[in-house]
Design a protein around this motif. Structure first.
Motif, PDB file in Angstrom:
ATOM      1  N   ARG A 237       0.172  14.172   0.994  1.00 43.90           N
ATOM      2  CA  ARG A 237      -0.348  13.030   0.789  1.00 43.90           C
ATOM      3  C   ARG A 237       0.728  11.492   0.563  1.00 43.90           C
ATOM      4  O   ARG A 237       0.955  11.925  -0.788  1.00 43.90           O
ATOM      5  N   ASP A 238       0.359  10.878   0.274  1.00 47.99           N
ATOM      6  CA  ASP A 238       1.022   9.005   0.758  1.00 47.99           C
ATOM      7  C   ASP A 238       0.590   8.826  -0.756  1.00 47.99           C
ATOM      8  O   ASP A 238      -0.513   9.450  -1.618  1.00 47.99           O
ATOM      9  N   ASN A 239       1.754   8.413  -1.523  1.00 51.40           N
ATOM     10  CA  ASN A 239       0.620   7.709  -3.437  1.00 51.40           C
ATOM     11  C   ASN A 239       0.314   6.563  -2.359  1.00 51.40           C
ATOM     12  O   ASN A 239       0.487   5.826  -1.658  1.00 51.40           O
ATOM     13  N   PRO A 240      -1.287   6.382  -3.052  1.00 50.30           N
ATOM     14  CA  PRO A 240      -2.129   5.602  -2.207  1.00 50.30           C
ATOM     15  C   PRO A 240      -1.543   3.979  -3.165  1.00 50.30           C
ATOM     16  O   PRO A 240      -1.696   2.920  -2.568  1.00 50.30           O
ATOM     17  N   LEU A 241      -0.609   3.959  -3.867  1.00 49.44           N
ATOM     18  CA  LEU A 241      -0.055   2.864  -4.174  1.00 49.44           C
ATOM     19  C   LEU A 241       0.979   2.108  -3.341  1.00 49.44           C
ATOM     20  O   LEU A 241       2.063   1.005  -3.583  1.00 49.44           O
ATOM     21  N   ARG A 242       1.636   3.837  -2.716  1.00 52.41           N
ATOM     22  CA  ARG A 242       3.253   3.293  -2.093  1.00 52.41           C
ATOM     23  C   ARG A 242       2.813   3.841  -1.314  1.00 52.41           C
ATOM     24  O   ARG A 242       3.392   5.046  -0.859  1.00 52.41           O
ATOM     25  N   PRO A 243       2.075   3.527   0.031  1.00 56.32           N
ATOM     26  CA  PRO A 243       1.922   3.445   1.255  1.00 56.32           C
ATOM     27  C   PRO A 243       3.443   4.150   2.320  1.00 56.32           C
ATOM     28  O   PRO A 243       4.636   3.929   2.062  1.00 56.32           O
ATOM     29  N   GLY A 244       3.308   5.408   2.624  1.00 55.76           N
ATOM     30  CA  GLY A 244       5.056   6.066   3.231  1.00 55.76           C
ATOM     31  C   GLY A 244       5.839   6.203   2.262  1.00 55.76           C
ATOM     32  O   GLY A 244       6.973   7.187   2.211  1.00 55.76           O
ATOM     33  N   GLU A 245       5.519   7.178   1.169  1.00 55.97           N
ATOM     34  CA  GLU A 245       6.070   7.528  -0.020  1.00 55.97           C
ATOM     35  C   GLU A 245       5.048   9.150   0.070  1.00 55.97           C
ATOM     36  O   GLU A 245       4.068   8.936  -0.904  1.00 55.97           O
ATOM     37  N   PRO A 246       5.477  10.369   0.321  1.00 54.03           N
ATOM     38  CA  PRO A 246       4.440  11.511   0.467  1.00 54.03           C
ATOM     39  C   PRO A 246       5.160  12.048  -0.579  1.00 54.03           C
ATOM     40  O   PRO A 246       6.164  12.656  -1.075  1.00 54.03           O
ATOM     41  N   CYS A 247       4.068  12.190  -2.249  1.00 53.53           N
ATOM     42  CA  CYS A 247       4.862  12.207  -3.188  1.00 53.53           C
ATOM     43  C   CYS A 247       2.959  13.216  -3.841  1.00 53.53           C
ATOM     44  O   CYS A 247       3.418  13.721  -5.154  1.00 53.53           O
ATOM     45  N   ILE A 248       2.100  12.912  -3.728  1.00 50.84           N
ATOM     46  CA  ILE A 248       0.823  13.678  -4.248  1.00 50.84           C
ATOM     47  C   ILE A 248       0.691  15.113  -3.564  1.00 50.84           C
ATOM     48  O   ILE A 248      -0.220  15.041  -1.841  1.00 50.84           O
ATOM     49  N   GLY A 249      -0.060  15.899  -3.642  1.00 51.33           N
ATOM     50  CA  GLY A 249       0.236  17.283  -3.314  1.00 51.33           C
ATOM     51  C   GLY A 249      -1.688  17.730  -3.274  1.00 51.33           C
ATOM     52  O   GLY A 249      -1.787  17.539  -4.878  1.00 51.33           O
ATOM     53  N   VAL A 250      -2.256  18.270  -2.660  1.00 53.08           N
ATOM     54  CA  VAL A 250      -3.434  18.279  -2.555  1.00 53.08           C
ATOM     55  C   VAL A 250      -3.240  19.905  -2.428  1.00 53.08           C
ATOM     56  O   VAL A 250      -3.569  20.592  -1.570  1.00 53.08           O
ATOM     57  N   LEU A 251      -3.922  20.588  -3.687  1.00 53.05           N
ATOM     58  CA  LEU A 251      -4.554  21.674  -3.208  1.00 53.05           C
ATOM     59  C   LEU A 251      -5.562  22.412  -3.251  1.00 53.05           C
ATOM     60  O   LEU A 251      -6.382  21.872  -4.356  1.00 53.05           O
ATOM     61  N   THR A 252      -5.821  23.352  -1.921  1.00 47.07           N
ATOM     62  CA  THR A 252      -7.734  23.099  -2.309  1.00 47.07           C
ATOM     63  C   THR A 252      -8.324  24.408  -2.076  1.00 47.07           C
ATOM     64  O   THR A 252      -7.565  25.242  -0.788  1.00 47.07           O
TER      65      THR A 252
ATOM     66  N   ARG B 130      -0.944   6.722 -10.561  1.00 43.28           N
ATOM     67  CA  ARG B 130      -0.581   5.130 -10.846  1.00 43.28           C
ATOM     68  C   ARG B 130       0.656   6.574 -11.369  1.00 43.28           C
ATOM     69  O   ARG B 130       1.486   5.457 -12.211  1.00 43.28           O
ATOM     70  N   ILE B 131       0.493   8.040 -12.186  1.00 48.99           N
ATOM     71  CA  ILE B 131       0.858   8.610 -12.820  1.00 48.99           C
ATOM     72  C   ILE B 131       2.267   8.460 -12.091  1.00 48.99           C
ATOM     73  O   ILE B 131       3.595   8.752 -12.278  1.00 48.99           O
ATOM     74  N   ALA B 132       2.269   8.846 -10.132  1.00 44.25           N
ATOM     75  CA  ALA B 132       3.341   8.932  -9.450  1.00 44.25           C
ATOM     76  C   ALA B 132       4.113   7.789  -9.289  1.00 44.25           C
ATOM     77  O   ALA B 132       5.701   7.487  -8.846  1.00 44.25           O
ATOM     78  N   ALA B 133       3.682   6.457  -9.965  1.00 43.75           N
ATOM     79  CA  ALA B 133       4.357   5.515  -9.617  1.00 43.75           C
ATOM     80  C   ALA B 133       5.569   5.101 -10.947  1.00 43.75           C
ATOM     81  O   ALA B 133       6.215   4.400 -10.233  1.00 43.75           O
ATOM     82  N   ASN B 134       5.128   6.240 -11.999  1.00 38.08           N
ATOM     83  CA  ASN B 134       6.335   5.976 -13.122  1.00 38.08           C
ATOM     84  C   ASN B 134       7.479   6.086 -12.762  1.00 38.08           C
ATOM     85  O   ASN B 134       7.693   7.094 -11.638  1.00 38.08           O
ATOM     86  N   PRO B 135       9.199   6.157 -13.637  1.00 37.54           N
ATOM     87  CA  PRO B 135      10.033   7.108 -13.492  1.00 37.54           C
ATOM     88  C   PRO B 135       9.396   8.529 -13.659  1.00 37.54           C
ATOM     89  O   PRO B 135       9.371   9.073 -14.157  1.00 37.54           O
TER      90      PRO B 135
END
Length: 307
Positions: free
Chosen positions: A11-26, A223-228
């Motif tokens: 999924r996209d980072n909710p703080l940075r739409p268009g940046e798919p970097c958060i994986g959801v493992l269900t 918030r974590i993904a927005a960091n360096p």
């Protein structure tokens, strides 16, 4: 790979739409409360390899489908391969018992491999606990870096009362989260605790209303993904380096050997049968000699002294 017991999306980072970097493992066996069967073990092992190699992913969220996070190991398949349920293994012939134990040992080796890879993912991991997390389900949450629980979540380390032993890091991680006394109590009694108690003892970091669980998990992940990128990766690596001070290959071997010995006993089979039949287990001496304890009628069972 086409996963049948897992769902995996980025999924996209909710703080940075268009940046798919958060994986959801269900975990996706909702009709069985996402209990871990042999296929899920194999798929989780393979998917963790895929995630670890993905340099775009910054955070991974682990959750369960439906009303449960994970109900532990799937006792139907566990008992089937051990012959705990009459005629259940489907293996016949002179090599029946050898084949059953070989397959049992293999399933536990695959589980240990999958859990080790989950714990070692380079991305920060968040367990979003949406319901019951017991046995290996509880242990999977302790393998993650952070834990957010729904107010409907329940936790329990039920391996020992069911005739098993914690095998996915519970003996190592649980005492570090909640203290050795509370960990011993949870492990040796199988007590089930609610989300508020889990928060009070430090098993989870936050409890939120059920309907806001994934929203809060994504907010934290964002918030974590927005960091360096490198700062996050190295910070996790260093924290885990100190956290894992007591994690050794020898420890993994001891854990596995304990599991394999226990699954060869009649008590293990009785624990599975009792669970399936929803009755109190009737445990005996480990190797079924019954010595020196009398049965319910007051007569000692036959059998010599066990060394």
């Amino acid at each position: 790979m086409d996963y049948k017991t897992l769902k995996w999306v980025v999924r996209d980072n909710p703080l940075r739409p268009g940046e798919p970097c958060i994986g959801v493992l269900t975990l996706s066996r909702p009709d069985q409360l996402n209990a871990v069967d042999p296929l899920m073990r194999l798929e989780l092992d393979a998917l963790c390899n895929e995630i670890a190699r993905n340099s775009v992913l910054k955070v991974v969220i682990l959750t369960g489908e439906g009303r449960g996070f994970c109900a532990g190991g799937d006792l139907t398949s566990e008992g089937a391969v051990l012959g705990a349920f009459e005629g259940s293994s489907g293996i016949e012939g002179p090599y029946k018992e050898l084949a059953e134990y070989f397959l049992n040992d293999l399933r536990h080796r695959v589980l240990q491999s999958a859990m080790r890879k989950l714990e070692d993912l380079p991305q920060p991991t968040i367990a979003a606990v949406n319901g019951p997390a017991v046995g290996v389900g509880l242990e999977m949450t302790t393998l993650c870096d952070m834990r957010i629980a729904s107010d409907r979540a329940r936790f329990g380390e039920v391996a020992v009362p069911a005739g098993f032993v914690p095998e996915s890091g519970g003996s190592r991680n649980l005492p570090k989260l909640v203290g050795i006394g509370r960990a011993m109590r949870l492990i040796l009694t199988g007590d089930i605790i609610d989300a508020e108690e889990a928060l009070r003892i430090g098993l989870v970091d936050e409890v939120v209303p059920h309907e806001k669980l994934m929203e809060e998990a994504f907010a934290l992940a964002g918030r974590i993904a927005a960091n360096p990128y490198l700062s996050v990766r190295h910070a996790k690596r260093l924290v885990k380096m100190y956290w894992n001070w007591n994690r050794t290959d020898e420890g993994y071997r001891e854990e596995l050997e304990s599991v394999l010995e226990i699954t060869r006993t009649k008590d293990c089979q009785e624990g599975m049968r009792a669970f399936k039949e929803k009755r109190p287990p009737r445990y005996t001496y480990p190797y079924d000699a019954g010595w020196p304890f009398p049965d319910k009628g007051g007569d000692k069972k036959e059998g010599g002294e066990q060394g």
